[in-house]
Enzyme design. Structure first.
Site, PDB file in Angstrom:
ATOM      1  N   HIS B  68      42.256 -16.726 -21.237  1.00  0.00           N
ATOM      2  CA  HIS B  68      42.513 -18.078 -20.734  1.00  0.00           C
ATOM      3  C   HIS B  68      42.674 -19.051 -21.881  1.00  0.00           C
ATOM      4  CE1 HIS B  68      38.129 -17.946 -21.198  1.00  0.00           C
ATOM      5  NE2 HIS B  68      38.146 -19.267 -21.276  1.00  0.00           N
ATOM      6  N   HIS B  70      41.057 -21.678 -23.146  1.00  0.00           N
ATOM      7  CA  HIS B  70      40.039 -22.335 -23.956  1.00  0.00           C
ATOM      8  C   HIS B  70      40.180 -21.910 -25.422  1.00  0.00           C
ATOM      9  CE1 HIS B  70      37.135 -23.405 -20.463  1.00  0.00           C
ATOM     10  NE2 HIS B  70      37.950 -24.400 -20.763  1.00  0.00           N
ATOM     11  N   ASP B  72      38.143 -21.294 -27.742  1.00  0.00           N
ATOM     12  CA  ASP B  72      37.342 -20.182 -28.273  1.00  0.00           C
ATOM     13  C   ASP B  72      37.873 -18.834 -27.797  1.00  0.00           C
ATOM     14  OD1 ASP B  72      36.532 -20.818 -25.716  1.00  0.00           O
ATOM     15  OD2 ASP B  72      34.509 -20.043 -25.986  1.00  0.00           O
ATOM     16  N   HIS B  73      38.985 -18.880 -27.050  1.00  0.00           N
ATOM     17  CA  HIS B  73      39.607 -17.622 -26.650  1.00  0.00           C
ATOM     18  C   HIS B  73      41.042 -17.507 -27.163  1.00  0.00           C
ATOM     19  CE1 HIS B  73      36.503 -16.096 -23.816  1.00  0.00           C
ATOM     20  NE2 HIS B  73      36.136 -17.366 -23.900  1.00  0.00           N
ATOM     21  N   GLU B 203      31.511 -11.132 -20.025  1.00  0.00           N
ATOM     22  CA  GLU B 203      30.841 -12.240 -20.691  1.00  0.00           C
ATOM     23  C   GLU B 203      29.418 -12.328 -20.140  1.00  0.00           C
ATOM     24  OE1 GLU B 203      30.422 -15.954 -19.581  1.00  0.00           O
ATOM     25  OE2 GLU B 203      31.701 -16.033 -17.809  1.00  0.00           O
ATOM     26  N   HIS B 414      29.943 -12.474 -25.579  1.00  0.00           N
ATOM     27  CA  HIS B 414      29.980 -13.880 -25.224  1.00  0.00           C
ATOM     28  C   HIS B 414      28.639 -14.345 -24.655  1.00  0.00           C
ATOM     29  CE1 HIS B 414      31.558 -17.656 -23.607  1.00  0.00           C
ATOM     30  NE2 HIS B 414      32.646 -17.449 -24.303  1.00  0.00           N
TER      31      HIS B 414
END
EC number: 3.1.27.-
Lengths: 973, 603
Positions: B68, B70, B72-73, B203, B414
């Site tokens: 997705h 975000h 941090d991804h 996660e 995560h």
């Protein structure tokens, strides 16, 4: 363009009510002999399978009569043996199934053939269809044990088929026809006992999910047919809960539910421990677990079933609402718990600071159970579900469980309150209704009340009204709560003035339920001051009226309250008691001379005497049959007057009183009509002379229709009497017509008149015949009545000439006795009040002619059965044009038993007028005289229904008409 | 031994910089390519040199999957593809593909323009990087190459978030990315079918939390806003541009609609407007209610929410303002906060967690006096509320997903190590599967036993079926046939067909055995005795006595002959083919025991 638009609008919103032509069943019979022959010829003609299929499809469109079924079946079977194409065989097989369902045809003759061809059939699809045919035959011959046995044998043989379709059908057969008692299966030949349950159970582990589903369904079918399922099935079903396919899981949930209802108290072991629990608890836990299934179909199913598991122990039940929160492995309290604590600690303000939800004690990591906690939090999950279907199901289940357990009701309150904020209105509404249903069991805390009242600002009228209903039956614990509710309701009133009536009614109940809580609030509410006189509030202010309604209703059971009233309050009381008597109760005001005091001391007459009075007056009428005509008439008139007055005084007896009065009025009219002197005149009557009699006949007809369709709770025995009365009216009509036509005939010598009379006679005799057929069972009760005598003379009547018939009828009408009308247990007159439009506006509704204007109609209906199909709105234009509108079914709401609410829009349109004028709007009750008559057997049968809906016969206006001022303006070019 | 190897380059026992390498069936896949919020040096991006010391990344990696948008991804994606150099395909869903470049650009601007970093990726690089993206739809099976296929599942969390199944042959791995098991006002709940992967990489942000029902929080939030607005106060809601902001907007919008409220709601412009546009567009990715009603009205076309202008902050009367950033550390939200802080009628609602040191954190921890730059002291009279809206699955949700997918083993990423420990233990205890939680750079190796598909000829299958009962899942069945391995496929055919195909002549293998019997009678009589003996013992088999004096049991031949040296001993010759080995050896052992004493005839 405008005209076109108008036409379109009319097309959409009005349905033309047409009297359908009567279906002549006789015509169909004429084609009977050729039926099978024609089919045979057709099938022989067919050159290719596609052709044959076409012929068969055509053939299937027409119904076949019972007599010709056998012939047709033979032809079909003959063709079946010859046919090579599987699709044609399939169609034939399906036709056989349909034909064997024909009423009046006994399919046992097909049996052998069907089983025969089944054995030689290779195609799986045809096999499945043939099994379906067998199912049809088997269900038809459900009494014949031997045939059932044979079919079950066949089914068992084919259970090993490789095609899932065939296995499916076999299981279906077993489920529907498998024998219920084991003893019966022991045949003389010693055939192995077929344990249907065992056989079906073996297919729970079939490789095909469709077959597994069919097996479970078959098992459920067995249960429905009354076979007691073994408890061993429970374990098998539990395994199926983790199936890969949703249909299987969904069916398995049902099966588990069934077993849990059968053996609630058995003990089952908990796997991986040596504890044991009740089966119903175990099943409850398992079904709860399915509320978080991957498929929403299963979730809905599970949530629905939870509601009906009432034997579950409360310990398990309460778990469903507890999710055992934790944060960073520390136990956390839910917001609900915090709110409760805050409330009980006396501090009513929810946490202003960050971290008031900080977790407290450490949780033992070993003890936290994340999955296998069974019922834990099932409803929390269900109510949070993504699909609103699941949420609604969960709310319904909560409602049912809460109704049976008050401690659970207390606990689920918070969750229901939360649902008031759901994003889908349907869910919100459902949860408000649920809350209302359980509100007897609970008392609302102040913070809960606060949340509930927040919803009063909702823009949806349905929601607000549902909430008012809820407040009507809510229990409030503190006087602050009452105050809060009142303030919020007044706010609501200010924001949505249309809610006036609903709010007043709500306050009425709120007041009468909590008199002691209202008492300390009275000085504040009335803003009285111990020393000073305050200004008199405006009497027309709806908000002030609302406050008064609350106070007066509380004062009814709190005698000390009136002492707190100031002078003008008493005056306002007198005024409101008169103008809003349904909202303001009678108060016992000591030492005060008030306008209403005349009524007040004994406003509540005992119920029994009035009922007795009703009975007595009716008996008096029935017993005095052989009084002189004059006396009878007078007595009838008096009794009718009494009954009407009684109905007005005693609302609970209004239905009965009106109903009987209507009947007596019919009788009175009949007697009056027959008493006319002119009957004795030998000469034919002129139209004018017969006015009274024919008017009487017409009126009786009208009254009888009203009696039949406007009252709910009318039973068959009353219907007979009503129909009988109608028959008498028809006879009267016939006589009058006969007499008058004879008069006219003299001058015109017109043969067609004779034909007319002849036709009428014939029609009347048909009616009598019809009456006899419909009420054959009730005829013995009609001793000595008109019909009784008429039927005796029936053979003579049929052969005699119209003139003679009329003569006979006349004498019989006079001789016939007055039938006793048995009173039904519960009878209510349908009534409607149009709340909106109020009809007070002086401002005409202006719109461009040819275009439409939408008029909001809001009405309450009482005691109307099936309003969706019967209630119509009629608009009468000043030019006499009438328009009938069928409201959509969705426009009807059902706020309580016997009550309906119609909120709809009526579209008006007209050509231009020079000045504004009033149209009348009223509600009609449509009726269909055939609706009560049992369906004749020859009408059914045949796959396509040939029978047309017999048209609505007429309408009865049942509300006062409201005038609406409208003004269609001419279009500006 | 076939195996699956997993190495987290980021997000191993940590939150941020998600980047996980998976080797499965000889294919190498990189899952997510994120940045770390907490670092400003090299550590903010994963260490891509781990993948290959020298040599091109493209040769080593078969594909990259982004779950997705975000940062941090996906934050390191342009760096990875343009600066380190990767030319292979990058897979993501359509909404992610649309929104990702906006966020990357924003990130770049802050890093380069505000902090003045050199050697950062450029706008052009973002564009070039996005050209390598292949968009996938939900539940669409994408064939990356002949063997590797991927499939996306709905994950909730944010618009376009997806879980991915990576499959090679019969081995598969599911990577969840971030997901949410409870639906919210604009997105649905994550869902996966029973795909039974070998490994589920999930996660575990909230590994040790079980959350309260969302409804309470929503109701609280609405009530607070409503009360303040009714009092005539102003409400400030600091948010980050995407995700929660939209949820809260929908929540307030519907509430305003329902309650017929008139107070204005503003949304600070910029990033968000563009983002809202995409929310309007990707309506199929939202929840049931929005999907069902968008024909009448798209819920993201806000009626009550308008764009914010700086000047509005001084307007009198109640209002609600959403402003960025979410932690009140800079920008518009801080400006508005300073203006409104002095009035006790006003309220600020913090919808998320605040990092230590930010204004947000200070006011949440109860500070009523703040020192702003320029030595001025700001006294806070406005009410401060905290409201947590999080879109990650809680412990129960994670367990629910594991239950739905039924994996053979689970791997946690995560999340914090300590919390993972708890969840790991729970998963192992309740599902009885292995659970791993590797740290960054640590490799987990999972041996797998992949099933190898073998084709069987229909004739053979039917023949074997006819011999026995229906197949039973619980019992293994013996089946005779010949396995042919040709090219890279396997086939099971009947031996005759195999011979024919391979052009070989059939050879027969016969076993012969001699059994000595002490019997002084004639050969015929001995044969007769053997016959009656066997007949009585082997009831299921067809025992025949042939006219030439030999006995057959099925296809096994038994002949009796006199011993050439010892007439008192008869020699029984038993002969059988290889196929009848079982019966043959049984017979021999039977005959070796000797015959029963003769019923008659003296000896």
């Amino acid at each position: 363009m405008a005209a076109h638009l108008k036409k379109r609008v009319y097309e959409e919103f009005t349905k033309v009510v047409q009297q359908q032509e009567e279906v002549t069943t006789k015509k169909l019979r004429l084609t009977k002999p050729s039926k099978s022959a024609a089919l045979h010829i057709d099938l022989c003609k067919a050159t290719s399978p596609a052709d044959a299929l076409q012929y068969l499809l055509q053939f299937a469109r027409k119904p076949v009569e019972a007599e010709s079924v056998e012939g047709v079946v033979r032809i079909l079977l003959e063709h079946y043996y010859k046919e090579n194409d599987p699709s044609v065989r399939l169609k034939i097989a399906s036709l056989l199934g349909l034909l064997s369902k024909t009423a009046g045809f006994s399919p046992d003759c097909i049996m052998d053939d069907a089983i025969n061809i089944l054995q030689n059939e290779k195609s799986h699809q045809v096999l499945a269809q043939l099994l379906d045919t067998l199912l049809a035959i088997g269900t038809k011959l459900s009494e014949n044990q031997a045939i059932q046995m044979r079919i079950v044998d066949v089914a068992c043989k084919h259970l090993t088929d490789t095609s899932h379709g065939v296995r499916n059908k076999c299981l279906q057969l077993l489920g529907n026809l498998g024998s219920l008692e084991k003893s019966v299966t022991k045949d003389a030949e010693g055939v192995a006992v077929r344990d249907v349950q065992k056989i079906i159970g073996d297919y729970f582990s079939d490789q095909d999910p469709r077959v597994r589903t069919a097996a479970i369904k078959a098992m459920l079918q067995l249960h429905e047919r009354g076979l007691k399922l073994h408890q061993t099935i429970y374990n098998q079903a539990c395994k199926l809960l983790s199936d890969d396919y949703e249909q299987v899981r969904s069916a398995a949930v049902q099966l588990i539910w069934v077993v849990s209802q059968l053996y609630p108290e058995s003990i089952v072991p908990i796997p991986s421990s040596n504890e044991e629990i009740r089966l119903v608890d175990d099943a409850f836990g398992k079904i709860c677990h399915m509320v978080s299934d991957g498929s929403w179909v299963v979730r809905v199913q599970a949530a629905k079933l939870l509601g009906s598991m009432e034997q579950v122990s409360s310990h398990f039940l309460e778990q469903t609402l507890d999710k055992k929160l934790m944060s960073d492995l520390r136990r956390k309290r839910t917001a609900h718990e915090r709110a409760k604590e805050l409330y009980s600690s006396g501090e009513f303000s929810s946490g202003r600071k960050w971290g008031d939800d900080a977790p407290k004690e450490e949780v033992d990591t070993g003890a936290v159970n994340l999955i296998q906690s069974g019922a834990c939090g099932a409803f929390v999950h269900g109510l949070e579900d993504e699909m609103y279907e699941v949420r609604i199901a969960a709310v319904e289940a909560l409602c049912m469980l809460a109704q049976s357990s008050s401690s659970f009701a207390e606990k689920c309150l918070d969750f229901l309150v939360d649902m008031f904020n759901d994003e889908i209105e349907e869910v919100r509404l459902q949860s408000i209704h649920t809350m209302r249903k359980i509100s007897n069991n609970i008392t609302l805390r102040e913070d809960q009340l606060d949340t509930i009242l927040g919803v009063l600002e909702d823009s949806s009228r349905d929601i607000r009204e549902a909430l008012h209903e809820l407040l009507c039956c809510a229990n409030v614990s503190t006087k602050e709560g009452i105050h809060l509710a009142l303030v919020e309701l007044l706010k609501n009133l200010a924001k949505y003035p249309t809610d006036r009536d609903s709010i007043w009614k709500c306050l009425k109940f709120l007041g009468s339920r909590h008199p002691t809580l209202v008492l300390p609030l009275v000085p504040e509410l009335l803003s009285t001051h111990p020393f000073f006189d305050t200004a008199e509030p405006d009497m027309d202010d709806p908000a002030y009226i609302a406050v008064l309604v609350l106070i007066f209703n509380a004062a009814k059971s709190c005698p000390t309250m009136p002492a707190l009233f100031s002078d003008h309050t008493f005056r306002h009381y007198a005024y409101l008691r008169d103008s809003l008597s349904h909202l303001v109760p009678a108060l016992r005001l000591s030492g005060r001379k008030l306008a209403s005091s005349a009524v007040s001391p004994n406003i509540m007459p005992q119920e029994d005497p009035s009922h007795q009075f009703l009975q007595q007056s009716l008996e008096r009428v029935y017993s005095l049959q052989h009084l002189d005509p004059q006396g009878t008439q007078e007595l009838l008139e008096f009794t009718i007057r009494d009954l009407q007055r009684l109905g007005e005084l005693q609302s609970e007896l209004a239905g009965v009183a009106d109903f009987s009065a209507a009947y007596l009025r019919c009788q009175l009219l009949l007697i009056k009509a027959l008493q006319e002197k002119l009957w004795n005149v030998a000469a034919p009557l002129y139209l004018k002379q017969s006015d009274l009699a024919s008017a009487a006949a017409k009126q009786i007809m009208e009254e009888t229709y009203k009696m039949e369709f406007m009252y709910s709770g009318v039973e068959n025995k009353q219907v007979v009497i009503i129909h009988h009365m109608r028959l008498q009216a028809k006879a009267l009509q016939l006589i009058v017509t006969a007499r008058t036509t004879r008069g006219i005939q003299k001058f015109h010598q017109d043969m067609s008149r004779v034909d007319l009379l002849f036709g009428m006679c014939e029609k009347f005799l048909q009616e009598v015949d019809f009456f006899q057929r419909c009420f054959i069972a009730d005829l013995p009760h009609l001793q000595d009545s008109f019909v009784d005598k008429l039927l005796d003379l029936m053979p003579r009547l049929i052969t005699s000439k119209p003139a003679e018939v009329v003569k006979i009828l006349q004498t019989m009408l006079r001789q016939s006795t007055f039938l006793h009308l048995p009173l039904p247990e519960q009878i209510h007159k349908a009534s409607a009040t149009i709340i909106e439009p109020a009809g007070e506006s002086d401002n005409p509704l202006r719109f461009t002619s040819g275009l439409v204007v939408a008029l909001d109609v809001d009405a309450t209906l009482e005691h109307v059965q099936d309003p969706q199909s019967t209630v119509k709105v009629q608009v009468l234009y000043p030019d006499g044009q009438a328009q009938m509108i069928h409201p959509k079914p969705a426009d009807f709401r059902n706020p309580g038993p016997g009550r309906h609410r119609l909120i709809t829009q009526v579209y008006l349109s007209h050509t231009a007028w020079t000045e504004p004028c009033q149209v009348e709007v009223r509600l009609l009750l449509a009726y269909n005289s055939n609706s009560r008559i049992p369906k004749s057997p020859w009408m059914e049968g045949g796959e396509i229904s040939t029978q047309a809906e017999t048209g609505i016969e007429g309408t009865i206006p049942f509300s006062k008409s409201v005038k609406v001022y409208i003004m269609p303006k001419p279009t500006r070019r | 031994m076939p195996e699956i190897r997993v190495t987290p380059l980021g997000a191993g026992q940590d939150v941020g910089r998600s980047c996980i390498l998976v080797s499965i069936g000889g294919k190498n896949v990189m899952l997510d390519c994120g940045m770390h919020m907490g670092f400003n040096d090299d550590r903010r991006f994963p260490d891509f040199s781990y993948i290959t010391r020298n040599g091109r990344l493209t040769d080593f990696l078969d594909c990259v999957i982004i779950s997705h948008f975000h940062l941090d991804h996906c934050g390191a994606l342009p760096y990875f593809s343009e600066m380190v150099g990767y030319d292979g395909p990058i897979y993501m869903t359509h909404p992610t593909q649309a929104i990702c470049p906006i966020l990357l650009e924003d990130y770049r601007k802050i890093a380069v323009d505000k902090k003045g970093e050199a050697n950062f990726f450029t706008s052009q690089m973002i564009k070039d990087c996005m050209k390598k993206v292949v968009a996938v739809r939900l539940h669409q099976t994408v064939q990356v190459d002949e063997e590797l296929q991927i499939k996306a599942y709905y994950a909730g969390h944010v618009l376009g978030a997806a879980m991915f199944q990576i499959k090679v042959g019969s081995e598969s791995v599911v990577y969840t990315g971030d997901y949410n098991m409870t639906p919210d006002r604009h997105l649905g709940a994550a869902w996966i079918d029973k795909c039974r992967p070998n490994l589920l990489i999930t996660e575990s942000t909230y590994a040790t939390t079980i959350r309260d029902s969302k409804r309470c929080r929503e109701r609280d939030f609405l009530k607070k806003v409503h009360e303040t607005v009714e009092r005539g106060g102003k409400v400030l809601i600091p948010v980050f541009a995407l995700g929660r902001a939209q949820e809260l907007c929908i929540l307030l919008e519907t509430f305003w609609e329902r309650m017929n409220l008139k107070a204005p709601i503003y949304f600070s412009t910029g990033l968000t407007e563009k983002a809202n546009h995409y929310y309007k567009l990707f309506i199929t990715w939202t929840n049931q209610k929005i999907r069902k009603t968008f024909v009448q009205r798209n819920m993201f076309e806000f009626k009550h929410i308008k764009a914010f202008d700086r000047a509005f902050a001084d307007n009198p009367g109640p209002m609600v303002v959403f402003a960025t950033p979410g932690m009140l550390h800079a920008g518009q939200s801080l400006q508005i906060f300073r203006k409104w802080a002095g009035n006790e009628k006003n309220m600020v609602i913090m919808p998320g967690y605040c990092v230590q040191g930010t204004v947000g954190h200070k006011i949440l921890s109860g500070q009523r006096k703040l020192e702003m730059e320029g030595r001025q002291v700001l006294e806070i009279r406005m009410q401060v509320e905290y409201m947590s809206f999080s879109a990650h699955a809680d412990a129960k949700g994670i367990m629910q997903l594991v239950g739905q997918a039924e994996p053979e083993s689970v791997l946690l990423v995560h999340g914090e190590a300590k919390k993972m420990e708890f969840l790991k233990q729970k998963i192992e205890q309740e599902f009885r599967v292995n659970c791993y939680m590797p740290a960054n750079g640590e490799t987990v190796t999972l041996p797998t036993s992949p099933s190898i598909p073998v084709g069987i000829s229909l004739g053979l299958l039917k023949r074997e079926m006819a011999q026995g009962l229906l197949p039973d899942a619980k019992k293994p069945r013996l089946l005779h046939g010949t396995l042919i391995m040709k090219d890279s496929n396997f086939r099971l055919v009947s031996s005759e067909q195999a011979l024919k195909e391979l052009g070989l002549a059939e050879h027969q293998l016969r076993f012969t055995c001699r059994v000595h019997l002490h019997d002084s009678r004639k050969e015929q009589e001995t044969a007769m005795r053997v016959y009656s003996h066997l007949k009585s013992l082997l009831k299921d088999h067809c025992v025949q006595h042939l006219p030439d004096g030999s006995v057959t049991v099925e296809s096994i031949l038994i002949q009796a002959a006199a011993h050439s040296e010892d007439p008192g001993t008869k020699v029984l010759l038993v002969s059988w083919t290889y196929q009848d080995e079982e019966l043959g050896s049984y017979l021999t052992s039977l005959l070796k025991k000797g015959l029963p004493p003769a019923p008659s005839g003296g000896s």
